[in-house]
Design an enzyme around this catalytic site. Structure first.
Site, PDB file in Angstrom:
ATOM      1  N   ASP A  42     -36.172  -7.328   9.036  1.00  0.00           N
ATOM      2  CA  ASP A  42     -35.589  -6.773  10.266  1.00  0.00           C
ATOM      3  C   ASP A  42     -34.557  -5.673   9.999  1.00  0.00           C
ATOM      4  O   ASP A  42     -34.107  -5.024  10.942  1.00  0.00           O
ATOM      5  CB  ASP A  42     -34.938  -7.899  11.081  1.00  0.00           C
ATOM      6  CG  ASP A  42     -35.973  -8.873  11.612  1.00  0.00           C
ATOM      7  OD1 ASP A  42     -37.036  -8.394  12.036  1.00  0.00           O
ATOM      8  OD2 ASP A  42     -35.734 -10.089  11.589  1.00  0.00           O
ATOM      9  N   HIS A  92     -32.084 -14.625   3.993  1.00  0.00           N
ATOM     10  CA  HIS A  92     -33.352 -15.240   4.379  1.00  0.00           C
ATOM     11  C   HIS A  92     -33.382 -16.653   3.834  1.00  0.00           C
ATOM     12  O   HIS A  92     -32.878 -16.904   2.746  1.00  0.00           O
ATOM     13  CB  HIS A  92     -34.521 -14.432   3.799  1.00  0.00           C
ATOM     14  CG  HIS A  92     -35.805 -14.700   4.499  1.00  0.00           C
ATOM     15  ND1 HIS A  92     -36.598 -15.789   4.190  1.00  0.00           N
ATOM     16  CD2 HIS A  92     -36.418 -14.049   5.511  1.00  0.00           C
ATOM     17  CE1 HIS A  92     -37.648 -15.778   4.989  1.00  0.00           C
ATOM     18  NE2 HIS A  92     -37.566 -14.740   5.804  1.00  0.00           N
TER      19      HIS A  92
HETATM   20  N1  CMC Z   1     -24.276 -12.401   6.685  1.00  0.00           N
HETATM   21  C1  CMC Z   1     -23.250 -13.075   6.118  1.00  0.00           C
HETATM   22  N2  CMC Z   1     -23.403 -14.238   5.460  1.00  0.00           N
HETATM   23  C2  CMC Z   1     -24.634 -14.755   5.388  1.00  0.00           C
HETATM   24  C3  CMC Z   1     -25.744 -14.123   5.954  1.00  0.00           C
HETATM   25  C4  CMC Z   1     -25.541 -12.895   6.628  1.00  0.00           C
HETATM   26  N3  CMC Z   1     -26.554 -12.242   7.186  1.00  0.00           N
HETATM   27  N4  CMC Z   1     -26.841 -14.871   5.738  1.00  0.00           N
HETATM   28  C5  CMC Z   1     -26.449 -15.937   5.060  1.00  0.00           C
HETATM   29  N5  CMC Z   1     -25.102 -15.879   4.834  1.00  0.00           N
HETATM   30  C6  CMC Z   1     -24.311 -16.834   4.070  1.00  0.00           C
HETATM   31  C7  CMC Z   1     -24.142 -18.152   4.799  1.00  0.00           C
HETATM   32  O1  CMC Z   1     -22.975 -18.136   5.605  1.00  0.00           O
HETATM   33  C8  CMC Z   1     -24.058 -19.124   3.661  1.00  0.00           C
HETATM   34  O2  CMC Z   1     -22.766 -19.032   3.093  1.00  0.00           O
HETATM   35  P1  CMC Z   1     -22.077 -20.327   2.417  1.00  0.00           P
HETATM   36  O3  CMC Z   1     -22.969 -20.755   1.303  1.00  0.00           O
HETATM   37  O4  CMC Z   1     -20.744 -19.844   1.982  1.00  0.00           O
HETATM   38  O5  CMC Z   1     -21.991 -21.358   3.516  1.00  0.00           O
HETATM   39  C9  CMC Z   1     -25.015 -18.552   2.629  1.00  0.00           C
HETATM   40  O6  CMC Z   1     -25.064 -17.149   2.895  1.00  0.00           O
HETATM   41  C10 CMC Z   1     -26.419 -19.130   2.694  1.00  0.00           C
HETATM   42  O7  CMC Z   1     -26.924 -18.902   3.967  1.00  0.00           O
HETATM   43  P2  CMC Z   1     -27.585 -19.998   4.859  1.00  0.00           P
HETATM   44  O8  CMC Z   1     -26.899 -20.007   6.174  1.00  0.00           O
HETATM   45  O9  CMC Z   1     -27.710 -21.288   4.141  1.00  0.00           O
HETATM   46  O10 CMC Z   1     -29.008 -19.420   5.033  1.00  0.00           O
HETATM   47  P3  CMC Z   1     -30.113 -19.994   5.983  1.00  0.00           P
HETATM   48  O11 CMC Z   1     -31.324 -20.144   5.174  1.00  0.00           O
HETATM   49  O12 CMC Z   1     -29.664 -21.208   6.708  1.00  0.00           O
HETATM   50  O13 CMC Z   1     -30.248 -18.820   7.051  1.00  0.00           O
HETATM   51  C11 CMC Z   1     -30.765 -16.718   7.940  1.00  0.00           C
HETATM   52  C12 CMC Z   1     -31.106 -17.749   6.880  1.00  0.00           C
HETATM   53  C13 CMC Z   1     -31.872 -15.677   7.952  1.00  0.00           C
HETATM   54  C14 CMC Z   1     -30.743 -17.398   9.313  1.00  0.00           C
HETATM   55  C15 CMC Z   1     -29.393 -16.081   7.617  1.00  0.00           C
HETATM   56  O14 CMC Z   1     -29.463 -15.418   6.380  1.00  0.00           O
HETATM   57  C16 CMC Z   1     -28.932 -15.119   8.703  1.00  0.00           C
HETATM   58  O15 CMC Z   1     -28.317 -15.545   9.683  1.00  0.00           O
HETATM   59  N6  CMC Z   1     -29.237 -13.778   8.570  1.00  0.00           N
HETATM   60  C17 CMC Z   1     -28.918 -12.846   9.624  1.00  0.00           C
HETATM   61  C18 CMC Z   1     -29.967 -12.915  10.718  1.00  0.00           C
HETATM   62  C19 CMC Z   1     -31.261 -12.284  10.279  1.00  0.00           C
HETATM   63  O16 CMC Z   1     -31.291 -11.195   9.745  1.00  0.00           O
HETATM   64  N7  CMC Z   1     -32.391 -12.978  10.581  1.00  0.00           N
HETATM   65  C20 CMC Z   1     -33.733 -12.485  10.261  1.00  0.00           C
HETATM   66  C21 CMC Z   1     -34.397 -13.285   9.211  1.00  0.00           C
HETATM   67  S1  CMC Z   1     -35.864 -12.532   8.500  1.00  0.00           S
HETATM   68  C22 CMC Z   1     -37.003 -12.325   9.748  1.00  0.00           C
HETATM   69  C23 CMC Z   1     -37.349 -13.520  10.545  1.00  0.00           C
HETATM   70  O17 CMC Z   1     -37.313 -14.680  10.087  1.00  0.00           O
HETATM   71  O18 CMC Z   1     -37.661 -13.351  11.692  1.00  0.00           O
END
Ligand code: CMC
Length: 431
Positions: free
Chosen positions: A366, A309
């Site tokens: 989710d 998140h």
């Molecule tokens: N699986 C694998 N790696 C992950 C995941 C995941 N679900 N989420 C984050 N990471 C990694 C990401 O690759 C990054 O790694 P590094 O530092 O090595 O580059 C690190 O963790 C930090 O993540 P981020 O991409 O900077 O996080 P963000 O704030 O940009 O993205 C997110 C947040 C929710 C989009 C992401 O965690 C994600 O894609 N999760 C899966 C999709 C999901 O479940 N979404 C629902 C969110 S909650 C409900 C809502 O908002 O509707």
């Protein structure tokens, strides 16, 4: 004790600017950069807005480090335990719990706006049956503006309230119609003798052929989901609703854009993706461990859906409530769901794995919600529609707050241009 600073100083070369600090009631501190460009000729750079406060808000507080979520001060756990969706909607609109009289009047008002215009029903039949219901809902909510175009300039607050009530009242009808359209069943009219969530289930699952009584366990579970989804401060779809509203677009147009933003798999669309991921593991496409290895491999393009998140660096409090609710619901209905076992296995692996631990990736809302939707027989591609239904009070209250805020302006971020500098046009034969 050192005095609490009220300004921050920024030095660029030999120039300095002193910028005011703004403090939130829960301790958040923001640097007010509004004078920055005019006085220093620079802007801030923050892709994804991870460090940008776009507004002052009184609706929802969340502390991602500690896993805290409160609507107008009330902990989500207490609301989940004691409240119901329409009461929570009122709370988000007014940031106060309603009195019994206020709540009764509000419920009455919502009930008497649940029908959609008969002409709107034809709109559904012009869309493909296999079309994703999120696209259908976004289009239909946008189309509502064509039925309620008039704006009473003498009392815009009253007009906005009418739009808010209509949206909240009609969204379950629209959601259910999008499902009925996909399966070729007749649309069921709303029943005003039923409470909000029960009525939503009635319109989804009743047919004109036989009596349908919504199961109270299912009604309670759906109401819980709606409460947990009701607001989440400046998330992607809410920011979209505020941004569209900032151009003075009407509430229906703004919320329609919010529905589209929510649909994406990184946002609300993740609930559909989670269940598809669990099904793929269940069907033997790969084991839970193989899936986790892929999720850790940056080249695979695979993420563990329902994990991570932007704001939570701790267990999402909504996921905690939903995990418990999954166990309770399945125990009460006497059904087992092998997908819950797979979800628990994935979570157990992730919470031990250094990749997830170091990045502070925990289950989000989710991760477990789909298992409850499944238990309620809600089809997979309708999961995000129910998320949208739940998020409506948040979108509406944030839209209303934006319009009350004297600091509000049209949302218009800047950019750092890195393209070609000025060059002369070349005729085609000279390229
Ligand atoms: N699986 C694998 N790696 C992950 C995941 C995941 N679900 N989420 C984050 N990471 C990694 C990401 O690759 C990054 O790694 P590094 O530092 O090595 O580059 C690190 O963790 C930090 O993540 P981020 O991409 O900077 O996080 P963000 O704030 O940009 O993205 C997110 C947040 C929710 C989009 C992401 O965690 C994600 O894609 N999760 C899966 C999709 C999901 O479940 N979404 C629902 C969110 S909650 C409900 C809502 O908002 O509707």
């Amino acid at each position: 004790m050192p005095a609490t600073p009220s300004t921050a100083k920024l030095t660029i070369g030999d120039r300095e600017i002193e910028l005011p600090l703004i403090r939130g009631t829960e301790g958040e501190v923001a640097i007010d950069v509004r004078r920055l460009r005019a006085e220093m000729g620079v802007i801030t750079y923050d892709p994804g807005f991870g460090n940008t406060g776009s507004c002052l808000s009184k609706v929802t507080f969340l502390n991602g480090e500690e896993g805290v979520l409160r609507y107008a001060g009330y902990p989500i756990e207490q609301l989940a335990e004691n409240s119901h969706f329409l009461e929570v909607a009122w709370l988000l609109f007014y940031q106060e719990l309603p009195t019994a009289k206020q709540l009764a009047a509000f419920e009455h008002e919502v009930k008497y706006h649940t029908m959609v215009h008969e002409d709107l029903k034809r709109f559904f039949s012009s869309l493909p049956k296999a079309g994703h219901p999120m696209a259908i809902c976004a289009a239909t909510v946008g189309a509502l503006s064509t039925f309620y175009e008039e704006v009473k300039y003498d009392d815009p607050a009253e007009e906005r309230w009418a739009a808010a009530v209509r949206l909240l009242a009609k969204m379950p009808t629209i959601a259910a119609y999008s499902y009925k359209h996909s399966v070729g069943q007749p649309f069921m009219y709303p029943r005003n003798d039923l409470p909000y969530s029960a009525n939503a289930l009635h319109m989804m699952f009743a047919t004109p052929c036989e009596q349908y009584t919504p199961d109270p366990v299912a009604v309670k579970a759906l109401d819980l989901l709606l409460i947990l989804h009701a607001d989440h401060e400046q998330n992607c779809s809410t920011s979209t609703v505020r941004t569209v509203g900032s151009s003075l677009a009407n509430m229906f147009a703004s919320v329609s854009a919010g529905i589209s933003a929510l649909w994406g798999p990184l946002h609300g669309g993740a609930n559909q993706k989670v269940i598809e991921m669990l099904i793929s593991i269940h069907d033997g496409e790969r084991t839970a461990r193989e899936f986790m290895d892929l999720a850790k491999d940056k080249n695979s393009g695979v993420r563990l859906m329902g994990f991570g998140h932007r704001v939570y660096r701790n267990y999402d409090p909504r996921a905690k409530i939903l995990k418990k609710a999954c166990h309770e619901l399945l125990a009460r209905t006497g059904t087992a769901n092998p997908l819950l076992e797979i979800a628990l296995e994935l979570e157990a692996i992730a919470l031990q794995d250094s990749y997830f631990v170091e990045r502070k990736l925990y289950p989000n809302v989710d991760f477990y919600s789909g298992i409850i939707y499944q238990a309620l027989n809600i089809p997979i591609d309708m999961f995000t529609v129910f998320f949208a239904l739940g998020r409506l009070p948040g979108w509406i209250s944030q839209w209303l707050e934006f319009h009350r805020d004297p600091d509000s302006r049209i949302n218009r971020p800047r950019q750092v241009y890195q393209g070609h500098t000025m060059r002369d046009y070349k005729p085609i034969e000279a390229r």
